[in-house]
Design a protein around this motif. Sequence first.
Motif, PDB file in Angstrom:
ATOM      1  N   THR A  86       0.587  -1.239   0.160  1.00 15.52           N
ATOM      2  CA  THR A  86      -0.117   0.132  -0.046  1.00 15.52           C
ATOM      3  C   THR A  86       1.101   1.027  -0.120  1.00 15.52           C
ATOM      4  O   THR A  86       2.148   1.407   0.976  1.00 15.52           O
ATOM      5  CB  THR A  86      -1.059  -0.391   1.183  1.00 15.52           C
ATOM      6  N   ALA A  87       0.088   2.147  -0.702  1.00 13.53           N
ATOM      7  CA  ALA A  87       1.417   3.259  -0.376  1.00 13.53           C
ATOM      8  C   ALA A  87       1.551   4.112   0.719  1.00 13.53           C
ATOM      9  O   ALA A  87       0.287   4.167   1.210  1.00 13.53           O
ATOM     10  CB  ALA A  87       0.505   4.198  -1.829  1.00 13.53           C
ATOM     11  N   GLY A  88       2.827   4.785   1.056  1.00 11.79           N
ATOM     12  CA  GLY A  88       3.032   4.681   2.540  1.00 11.79           C
ATOM     13  C   GLY A  88       4.016   3.980   3.155  1.00 11.79           C
ATOM     14  O   GLY A  88       4.779   4.077   4.316  1.00 11.79           O
ATOM     15  N   PHE A  89       3.963   2.269   2.550  1.00  3.74           N
ATOM     16  CA  PHE A  89       4.293   1.435   3.454  1.00  3.74           C
ATOM     17  C   PHE A  89       5.339   0.596   2.878  1.00  3.74           C
ATOM     18  O   PHE A  89       5.572  -0.629   3.357  1.00  3.74           O
ATOM     19  CB  PHE A  89       2.952   0.412   3.737  1.00  3.74           C
ATOM     20  N   ARG A  90       5.850   1.701   1.804  1.00  2.00           N
ATOM     21  CA  ARG A  90       7.416   0.778   1.202  1.00  2.00           C
ATOM     22  C   ARG A  90       8.114   0.351   1.986  1.00  2.00           C
ATOM     23  O   ARG A  90       8.944  -0.366   1.927  1.00  2.00           O
ATOM     24  CB  ARG A  90       7.675   1.743   0.079  1.00  2.00           C
ATOM     25  N   ASP A  91       8.474   1.259   2.869  1.00  3.70           N
ATOM     26  CA  ASP A  91       9.864   0.840   3.814  1.00  3.70           C
ATOM     27  C   ASP A  91       9.709  -0.186   5.141  1.00  3.70           C
ATOM     28  O   ASP A  91      10.344   0.124   6.551  1.00  3.70           O
ATOM     29  CB  ASP A  91      10.464   1.722   4.343  1.00  3.70           C
TER      30      ASP A  91
END
Length: 687
Positions: A86-91
């Motif tokens: 999900t966008a914002g949870f790449r890291d």
Amino acid sequence: MRVATDIGGTFTDLVCLEFDEKTGKPSHVKVAKSDTTPSNFEQGILDTIEKGEVDLNQIDFFAHGTTVVINALTERKGAKTALITTAGFRDVLEIARCNRPDLFNFNFVKQPAFVPRFLRFEVAERMDYKGEIVTKLDMRSMESIIETCRTEKVEAIAICLMHAYKNPEHELQLLKELSEKYPEVEIIASHQVTREWREYERTSTTTLSGYVLPTAKKYLNNLEDKLHEKGLSHAPYIMQSNGGITTINDVKANPITMVESGPASGVFGAIALGKVIDKKNLIVLDIGGTTAKCALVENGQVKITTNYKIEHSRIEAGYPIQTPVIDIVEIGNGGGSIAWIDQGGKMHVGPKSAGAMPGPAAYGRGGKNLTTTDANVITGRIHPDYFIGGEVDPDMESIKVAAKPLCNELEGTTEDIAKGIIRVANANMINALKLISVNKGHDPRDFTMVVIGGGGAMHGADLARELQISELIIPPHAGVFSAFGMLMSDIRRDYLRTNVITLKEERKSVIKETFEEMEREALSSFEQDGYGQDDVKFTYYADLRYAGQEHYVKVLLPEINKEVSLDTIIAFFHKEHKKQYSFELDAPVELVNFHLVAEVEVDKPDFPKMKVSGKRVEDAVFDTRSVDFDDLGVQQTQFYHRHLLEPGMHIEGPAIIAENATTTVVTPVHKVDIDSYGNLIITHING
């Protein structure tokens, strides 16, 4: 005939049970061991089949446990993997939990993610914690993601979206899109792996399952093909980390369930033995060539946990794997564990192992390091005629060469060094045994210890003496008992689902409806393998906690179609919580995770009773030698052939009982009795 094979870090084991056609009871047991072949695991299995002279055309049931998954993870030999989240949870993988196992240890190491940042992709979408869509899935970025993955030659893609454990709708859409437009890669989504919350743990588990998916699938396909070529007509069953077997197609879909495949089977074999001899409280210790594993069984049950990590240590936080695994402690301390000296002049044993090649120095294959096995040879605890099953004589000259650097640095004799190695190895195992017992509120003196594996019986008596355990059991064929345990396992699948609710009477219907939905999912899965509703047995668990707490306690529930008071369940939770954490609270209780165990019972062999021919115990003696028992002194010791020992025989220590796959050390303060099933029952002479 029924066959089970178990791949360990050093050896591959095989057990074959032949049955009497008239009685249907086991009539003969074949066992075989061969070197594990890391570059081609299935070859090790074929070697044991050939060595055991097993005709696969005659096999009705074939079970297999393997280290292929854990090896791919620890040796970083998995596939090049990408992650879509999900966008914002790449890291999420990079941030992890920001925790340190040892808060003030300045040697802490930040472990790299299995998927590098440039292969972690974001898609616009959002579910809330109730599983309701906040932002619809935007597929427009998929073309560029696929193009990048093709350019980078990605072999597997893991999908893990926020709150997909509650509602996998968006993950299903991504699966469909990728399957159509990028069919050449392996794809796995988090809802196929776990339906339990905790974002980092869920993402880590899905990523690691994707990482090993191509490797495991290739291995299982090759294994299945080669076994069929050799005459096996049935598909093999595969051992899982939860202590159950399952179909080969089931583990191909989610291979992370095999992460602790081998150790689980030994524990469940010990539980089956305990039922036969009426021993429900057990400490199970399995010492192999590379590692030692231990688990605690209380009232015939071993705990299953999803809080499992690999590569966890004082200086590393490790990688969580949120899949059902028996609650086991594993340390790098086996027969092949290498003795070494740190910069401060302190001797350690393990975790590095000599493996099967070159192996301990005594193997004569070029091993230049002294190991636990070498120490047992030096002290006279392993008879030369039974070294590696009697295949070779121990290379004493190589042992002397390997011992010399340690002797020089520690200013001791070879015998001193050998006794030191055994002491250090035993201390490591004592610490592991305390982790599963004393540290969790259990008194080891209340348990019987079952020791298995090639090295278990050599160290068991010393460990029992240290922990004041009154009874030690070494079952027949203890050296290959993990393989035997697979023949005692049912087909098992675990279903977990997070849905946080307060335990109140008005929520009982939610509990019942959730479990019924999980039952339908389980039945649908088993139907694909040809099992009907009447074949499947359900067991219900719940992870409970006090409101406001972070962690929880697993509690066994009654059948959901029976009327049971929530007060009874809450009272049991209070008791379990106090046992684990030494306190209880006057606070509301929440149910966090629903846990359904679905099992199909398979026919299991009986533990056959041994026949008594009337031999005398003296007939089993084949040698008398000096053996060094460390603090108990050097003693003239009789050596016994185990296969000549019969029920009713009694031996006073010191004694050494030899068999092809292991050696049992009976110290001068212990005695051994052989029970009707051929188990060696070791107790203290003054006990």
